[in-house]
Design a protein around this motif. Sequence first.
Motif, PDB file in Angstrom:
ATOM      1  N   TYR A  43     -21.645 -16.214  76.274  1.00  0.00           N
ATOM      2  CA  TYR A  43     -21.122 -15.275  77.274  1.00  0.00           C
ATOM      3  C   TYR A  43     -22.264 -14.637  78.063  1.00  0.00           C
ATOM      4  O   TYR A  43     -22.174 -14.503  79.284  1.00  0.00           O
ATOM      5  CB  TYR A  43     -20.283 -14.192  76.585  1.00  0.00           C
ATOM      6  CG  TYR A  43     -19.816 -13.114  77.520  1.00  0.00           C
ATOM      7  CD1 TYR A  43     -18.778 -13.342  78.408  1.00  0.00           C
ATOM      8  CD2 TYR A  43     -20.431 -11.869  77.537  1.00  0.00           C
ATOM      9  CE1 TYR A  43     -18.352 -12.360  79.278  1.00  0.00           C
ATOM     10  CE2 TYR A  43     -20.017 -10.883  78.403  1.00  0.00           C
ATOM     11  CZ  TYR A  43     -18.978 -11.129  79.270  1.00  0.00           C
ATOM     12  OH  TYR A  43     -18.575 -10.151  80.137  1.00  0.00           O
ATOM     13  N   LEU A  46     -23.569 -17.170  80.515  1.00  0.00           N
ATOM     14  CA  LEU A  46     -22.625 -17.308  81.629  1.00  0.00           C
ATOM     15  C   LEU A  46     -22.764 -16.145  82.605  1.00  0.00           C
ATOM     16  O   LEU A  46     -22.793 -16.353  83.827  1.00  0.00           O
ATOM     17  CB  LEU A  46     -21.201 -17.392  81.096  1.00  0.00           C
ATOM     18  CG  LEU A  46     -20.097 -17.410  82.156  1.00  0.00           C
ATOM     19  CD1 LEU A  46     -20.119 -18.734  82.917  1.00  0.00           C
ATOM     20  CD2 LEU A  46     -18.757 -17.168  81.525  1.00  0.00           C
ATOM     21  N   CYS A  47     -22.868 -14.936  82.099  1.00  0.00           N
ATOM     22  CA  CYS A  47     -23.005 -13.763  82.973  1.00  0.00           C
ATOM     23  C   CYS A  47     -24.323 -13.793  83.746  1.00  0.00           C
ATOM     24  O   CYS A  47     -24.363 -13.451  84.934  1.00  0.00           O
ATOM     25  CB  CYS A  47     -22.899 -12.479  82.162  1.00  0.00           C
ATOM     26  SG  CYS A  47     -21.245 -12.184  81.537  1.00  0.00           S
TER      27      CYS A  47
END
Length: 122
Positions: A43, A46-47
Amino acid sequence: MSTAHAPKEADVMAGSGSGSTSPSPRSGRSGRDALGSALAGGYLILCAALLVWAVVVSNGDNPDASFAGVIPIFATAPVSMVFLVLPDHASALYIAVGLGALVNAALIHWCARALRRGLKRG
Protein backbone atom coordinates in the motif's frame (compact mmCIF):
# COMPACT_ATOMS: atom_id res chain seq x y z
CA MET A 1 38.26 -32.37 27.45
CA SER A 2 35.53 -29.94 28.43
CA THR A 3 31.89 -30.63 27.64
CA ALA A 4 30.69 -27.07 28.29
CA HIS A 5 30.33 -26.29 24.57
CA ALA A 6 28.83 -29.60 23.48
CA PRO A 7 25.01 -29.69 23.28
CA LYS A 8 23.25 -31.98 25.69
CA GLU A 9 21.57 -35.07 24.27
CA ALA A 10 18.14 -33.88 25.45
CA ASP A 11 18.67 -30.53 23.68
CA VAL A 12 19.60 -32.24 20.42
CA MET A 13 16.58 -34.52 20.59
CA ALA A 14 14.26 -31.58 21.33
CA GLY A 15 15.72 -29.53 18.48
CA SER A 16 17.02 -26.71 20.65
CA GLY A 17 20.68 -27.30 19.96
CA SER A 18 22.78 -25.33 17.51
CA GLY A 19 22.43 -27.98 14.82
CA SER A 20 18.64 -27.92 14.84
CA THR A 21 16.91 -27.94 11.47
CA SER A 22 13.34 -28.06 12.71
CA PRO A 23 11.46 -24.78 12.50
CA SER A 24 10.86 -23.00 15.76
CA PRO A 25 7.31 -22.03 16.74
CA ARG A 26 8.22 -18.37 16.22
CA SER A 27 9.25 -18.85 12.58
CA GLY A 28 5.63 -19.41 11.52
CA ARG A 29 4.54 -16.33 13.42
CA SER A 30 7.17 -14.14 11.78
CA GLY A 31 5.98 -15.39 8.39
CA ARG A 32 2.42 -14.37 9.18
CA ASP A 33 3.63 -11.00 10.44
CA ALA A 34 5.52 -10.54 7.18
CA LEU A 35 2.26 -10.95 5.25
CA GLY A 36 0.67 -8.08 7.13
CA SER A 37 3.79 -6.03 6.60
CA ALA A 38 3.79 -6.94 2.91
CA LEU A 39 0.22 -5.73 2.52
CA ALA A 40 1.04 -2.48 4.32
CA GLY A 41 4.28 -2.12 2.38
CA GLY A 42 2.48 -2.70 -0.91
CA TYR A 43 0.00 0.00 0.00
CA LEU A 44 2.84 2.42 0.81
CA ILE A 45 4.52 1.66 -2.52
CA LEU A 46 1.23 2.22 -4.35
CA CYS A 47 0.71 5.57 -2.61
CA ALA A 48 4.27 6.66 -3.38
CA ALA A 49 3.82 5.70 -7.04
CA LEU A 50 0.56 7.64 -7.21
CA LEU A 51 2.22 10.69 -5.69
CA VAL A 52 5.12 10.53 -8.17
CA TRP A 53 2.63 10.10 -11.01
CA ALA A 54 0.65 13.13 -9.82
CA VAL A 55 3.77 15.29 -9.66
CA VAL A 56 4.90 14.21 -13.13
CA VAL A 57 1.46 14.73 -14.69
CA SER A 58 0.88 18.07 -12.99
CA ASN A 59 4.18 19.39 -14.34
CA GLY A 60 3.11 18.44 -17.86
CA ASP A 61 1.15 20.49 -20.37
CA ASN A 62 -2.14 18.63 -20.01
CA PRO A 63 -5.47 20.39 -19.61
CA ASP A 64 -6.42 18.15 -16.66
CA ALA A 65 -3.04 18.40 -14.92
CA SER A 66 -4.45 20.34 -11.98
CA PHE A 67 -6.64 17.36 -10.98
CA ALA A 68 -3.75 14.88 -10.78
CA GLY A 69 -3.20 15.57 -7.07
CA VAL A 70 -6.71 14.41 -6.26
CA ILE A 71 -5.89 10.74 -6.95
CA PRO A 72 -3.24 10.36 -4.20
CA ILE A 73 -5.48 12.28 -1.79
CA PHE A 74 -8.35 9.85 -2.41
CA ALA A 75 -5.99 6.86 -2.10
CA THR A 76 -4.93 8.01 1.36
CA ALA A 77 -8.31 9.29 2.58
CA PRO A 78 -9.66 10.01 5.18
CA VAL A 79 -6.46 10.98 7.01
CA SER A 80 -5.02 12.97 4.12
CA MET A 81 -8.17 15.08 3.90
CA VAL A 82 -7.68 16.16 7.50
CA PHE A 83 -4.20 17.41 6.66
CA LEU A 84 -5.42 19.37 3.65
CA VAL A 85 -6.28 22.18 6.03
CA LEU A 86 -2.55 22.87 6.32
CA PRO A 87 -1.45 26.27 5.06
CA ASP A 88 -1.21 26.53 1.28
CA HIS A 89 2.34 25.49 0.61
CA ALA A 90 4.03 23.26 -1.96
CA SER A 91 4.78 20.63 0.66
CA ALA A 92 1.19 20.45 1.99
CA LEU A 93 0.25 17.77 -0.57
CA TYR A 94 3.33 15.70 0.27
CA ILE A 95 2.70 15.93 4.01
CA ALA A 96 -1.00 15.10 3.67
CA VAL A 97 -0.41 12.09 1.41
CA GLY A 98 2.61 10.87 3.39
CA LEU A 99 0.90 10.99 6.77
CA GLY A 100 -2.32 9.57 5.36
CA ALA A 101 -0.44 6.68 3.76
CA LEU A 102 1.45 5.90 6.98
CA VAL A 103 -1.69 5.90 9.14
CA ASN A 104 -3.61 3.79 6.63
CA ALA A 105 -0.69 1.33 6.29
CA ALA A 106 -0.62 0.92 10.07
CA LEU A 107 -4.37 0.23 10.00
CA ILE A 108 -3.94 -2.32 7.19
CA HIS A 109 -1.25 -4.10 9.18
CA TRP A 110 -3.39 -4.08 12.33
CA CYS A 111 -6.44 -5.44 10.46
CA ALA A 112 -4.41 -8.19 8.79
CA ARG A 113 -2.95 -9.20 12.14
CA ALA A 114 -6.38 -9.18 13.81
CA LEU A 115 -7.87 -11.31 11.02
CA ARG A 116 -5.03 -13.81 11.28
CA ARG A 117 -5.54 -14.09 15.03
CA GLY A 118 -9.28 -14.63 14.51
CA LEU A 119 -8.67 -17.36 11.95
CA LYS A 120 -6.16 -19.03 14.24
CA ARG A 121 -8.68 -19.25 17.10
CA GLY A 122 -11.56 -20.47 14.96
